[in-house]
Design a protein around this motif. Structure first.
Motif, PDB file in Angstrom:
ATOM      1  N   LEU A   1       0.814  -1.127   0.052  1.00  0.00           N
ATOM      2  CA  LEU A   1       0.057  -0.132  -0.112  1.00  0.00           C
ATOM      3  C   LEU A   1       0.859   1.169  -0.284  1.00  0.00           C
ATOM      4  O   LEU A   1       1.832   1.386   0.917  1.00  0.00           O
ATOM      5  N   TYR A   2       0.853   2.166  -1.060  1.00  0.00           N
ATOM      6  CA  TYR A   2       1.393   3.322  -1.033  1.00  0.00           C
ATOM      7  C   TYR A   2       0.368   4.458  -0.402  1.00  0.00           C
ATOM      8  O   TYR A   2      -0.662   4.441  -1.112  1.00  0.00           O
ATOM      9  N   ALA A   3       0.604   5.309   0.475  1.00  0.00           N
ATOM     10  CA  ALA A   3      -0.276   6.256   1.105  1.00  0.00           C
ATOM     11  C   ALA A   3       0.724   7.507   1.257  1.00  0.00           C
ATOM     12  O   ALA A   3       1.295   7.730   2.247  1.00  0.00           O
ATOM     13  N   GLY A   4       0.715   8.494   0.308  1.00  0.00           N
ATOM     14  CA  GLY A   4       1.639   9.524   0.489  1.00  0.00           C
ATOM     15  C   GLY A   4       1.518  10.574  -0.605  1.00  0.00           C
ATOM     16  O   GLY A   4       0.502  10.667  -1.300  1.00  0.00           O
ATOM     17  N   PRO A   5       2.319  11.532  -0.633  1.00  0.00           N
ATOM     18  CA  PRO A   5       2.350  12.651  -1.478  1.00  0.00           C
ATOM     19  C   PRO A   5       2.785  12.155  -2.935  1.00  0.00           C
ATOM     20  O   PRO A   5       3.401  11.153  -3.098  1.00  0.00           O
ATOM     21  N   GLN A   6       2.383  12.920  -3.937  1.00  0.00           N
ATOM     22  CA  GLN A   6       2.668  12.515  -5.171  1.00  0.00           C
ATOM     23  C   GLN A   6       3.838  13.071  -5.588  1.00  0.00           C
ATOM     24  O   GLN A   6       4.200  14.350  -6.640  1.00  0.00           O
ATOM     25  N   GLU A   7       4.964  12.630  -5.196  1.00  0.00           N
ATOM     26  CA  GLU A   7       6.268  13.139  -5.498  1.00  0.00           C
ATOM     27  C   GLU A   7       6.739  12.414  -6.571  1.00  0.00           C
ATOM     28  O   GLU A   7       7.148  11.306  -6.674  1.00  0.00           O
ATOM     29  N   GLN A   8       6.812  13.080  -7.892  1.00  0.00           N
ATOM     30  CA  GLN A   8       7.074  12.680  -9.105  1.00  0.00           C
ATOM     31  C   GLN A   8       8.233  11.573  -9.355  1.00  0.00           C
ATOM     32  O   GLN A   8       8.479  10.990 -10.091  1.00  0.00           O
ATOM     33  N   ASP A   9       9.513  12.316  -8.685  1.00  0.00           N
ATOM     34  CA  ASP A   9      10.633  11.692  -8.927  1.00  0.00           C
ATOM     35  C   ASP A   9      10.726  10.300  -8.111  1.00  0.00           C
ATOM     36  O   ASP A   9      11.798   9.541  -8.266  1.00  0.00           O
TER      37      ASP A   9
END
Length: 554
Positions: free
Chosen positions: A317-325
């Motif tokens: 599960l990924y739950a966090g900001p949309q950090e594009q890098d």
């Protein structure tokens, strides 16, 4: 000349309408959605023997039934804390019912962490849920046994593991295991199953995200709103948004079965997503639960477990900001959750350039300034052509005025004499329009980059600007932007039509008023762009006027 001014006027009018509509929708409260009937049925197999989706068979999510909501709120919880996350896990289902992101602050609250998964105490109903399908197996409504105290990541440790024990039924022993890692927004969720019965079992596991349909930090720009809702990515269907309205109406279209991909719940700046391993068969689903609640997830089969044998099933599960890098390295296509609207093909390279400048300066504000300068340099020849055309028209202003006085009552004669004058002076009356029209998509794309990138959220520049994603607290940048627009208008030739001239002069005032509420990073871009345009236009105008004066003297 009239055609060129008409095109410019239409461009400004279109921008004005889009900005005004975006500002109105962004600042108006959202209407409360109408409640729909509650969903839920007994956990039985379909007539054809297939396994029903858990949202249908188990009444998935924070149920629409008030009694079940109360049971969820009353269930005991355990806190798990890492360097990035503070998670509250409920004994009911072992679900993550509240998740704080410690590196991100709540909007308008300097000391409060941003809450992504939410039990309704902050703003939303939003939970990450999972369970098993099969007789005697635990679901997200099963009461698990919690550890006696909260768990936290200690110095020198790379992960903290939470183990939840389900009550034994029919000889089946199930443990839900959740692993939290240092420096990561990824959480491993798995089930360890021991078959103590005298029969083989073939269970299925489901993992879902249940959320209300209310928007999060929703923003609209140039007629396109940031998306809030489920999304499914597969190699066959690529990135498919699933709107809440389509789920409610039964019109949601996305790939239902695949051996790759993921399912997510997307909102402005942040995302949660279940990320199974590639090559594992799974079924995707999205359902309306009633009372403005929606569930999206996936079902995975578990290989047959013989009596006395053990097996496990799980996913990330990924739950966090949309950090594009980082998103693209976590799962294929996960970076597509960053919503740049219809100009992604331009916006994505622009963000890469912006990130590169940030790596040099360490400040997103200076990176915005450098990107603006770079864009201005790329379009310098086109802008120069535009400003030369305007400068020549400015020099011809007195002669055009005399023509208007001589042929004011004969429009055909007036138009003919103007075209002869343009031909003699080698002026293209539309020469200044094409460069502006070509640059509009780039400007809008950069607008979306600045508006949709979580990297800008709460990022300081200097002095009074401590959040490039929020409005200027003292409205200094919008006022400077309005003044720069006014100077630009003064450098342009005066429109022959008095009404058009008044409308063009009113533009700086109208845009200043609307930019008061725009994110300061966007206003900074417009200010720098205007200042550079003024310098370029002034220099070109001065050169052309000096050349004309020298020619007359000779």
């Amino acid at each position: 000349m009239d055609q060129r001014r008409l095109i410019l006027f239409l461009v400004f009018s279109f921008s004005l309408v889009m900005l005004w509509e975006g500002w109105i929708k962004h600042n108006n409260p959202q209407p409360a959605p109408q409640a729909t009937a509650a969903a839920g049925a007994a956990a039985t197999a379909n007539a054809d023997g297939s396994v029903p989706t858990p949202s249908a068979s188990l009444g998935a999510g924070q149920s629409a039934v008030p009694g079940e909501q109360a049971a969820t709120a009353a269930a005991p919880r355990v806190v798990v804390e890492t360097d990035l996350l503070r998670a509250e896990v409920s004994a009911l289902g072992g679900d993550i019912v509240r998740l704080e992101l410690k590196q991100h602050r709540a909007s308008g609250e300097a000391d409060a962490n941003f809450v992504l998964l939410d039990d309704g105490t902050t703003r939303h109903q939003y939970a990450a849920q999972s369970g098993l399908i099969g007789e005697g197996l635990p679901t997200h409504k099963t009461l698990f046994t919690l550890p006696a105290s909260e768990l936290s990541l200690k110095d020198g440790e790379d992960r903290v593991v939470l183990r939840l024990q389900a009550p034994e039924q029919n000889g089946l022993q199930v443990t839900k295991v959740m692993s939290f890692q240092r420096g990561s927004y990824l959480i491993d969720v798995a089930y360890e199953i021991r078959n103590g019965s005298d029969q083989a079992i073939t269970p299925h596991a489901y993992f879902q995200l249940t959320r209300d349909g209310n928007p999060a930090e929703q923003v609209e720009a140039f007629g396109v709103t940031t998306f809030t809702g489920p999304a499914v990515f597969t190699d066959a269907g690529k990135f498919q948004k699933v709107h809440f309205e389509d789920i409610r109406d039964g019109d949601a279209k996305f790939v239902k079965t695949a051996s790759d991909g993921w399912v997510a719940m997307v909102q402005h700046y942040f995302v949660s997503a279940w990320l199974p391993e590639q090559g594992t068969q799974r079924e995707y689903f999205a359902r309306s639960l009633g009372n403005n609640l929606y569930s999206a997830g996936l079902i995975m089969p578990v290989a047959a477990i013989a009596p006395g044998a053990e097996a496990s099933v799980g996913t990330r599960l990924y739950a966090g900001p949309q950090e594009q890098d980082k998103l693209e390295g976590i799962a294929p296509g996960l970076d597509l959750v960053v919503d740049y609207g219809w100009l992604t093909v331009i916006a994505a390279p622009l963000f890469w350039v912006l990130s590169w400048f940030h790596s040099l300066t360490g400040n997103w504000g200076w990176a915005i300034i450098l990107v603006t300068v770079a864009i201005k340099a790329v379009f310098f020849p086109l802008s120069a052509a535009s400003y030369k055309s305007m400068a020549k028209m400015r020099v011809l202003g007195p002669r055009l005025q005399r023509m208007k006085e001589l042929y004011g009552n004969d429009k055909a004669k007036m138009q003919q004499e103007m075209m002869n004058l343009y031909r003699t002076e080698k002026i293209n009356p539309l020469g200044g329009c094409l460069p502006i029209l070509v640059q509009i998509p780039v400007f809008i794309a950069l607008y979306w980059v600045l508006l949709g990138s979580v990297e800008m959220r709460h990022a300081p520049w200097l002095g009074w600007i401590q959040d490039l994603s929020a409005k200027d607290p003292y409205f200094i940048l919008p006022v400077i932007m309005g003044a720069s627009m006014l100077i630009q208008m003064k450098l342009n030739p005066t429109p022959p039509d008095p009404i058009q001239a008044k409308v063009m002069m009113a533009m700086p005032i109208i845009f200043t008023f609307m930019f008061l509420w725009f994110p300061s990073g966007l206003v900074l871009y417009w200010v720098v762009n205007n200042v550079l345009s003024i310098a370029q236009q002034w220099q070109i105008t001065r050169m052309i006027e000096s050349g004309k004066a020298a020619g007359k003297s000779a």
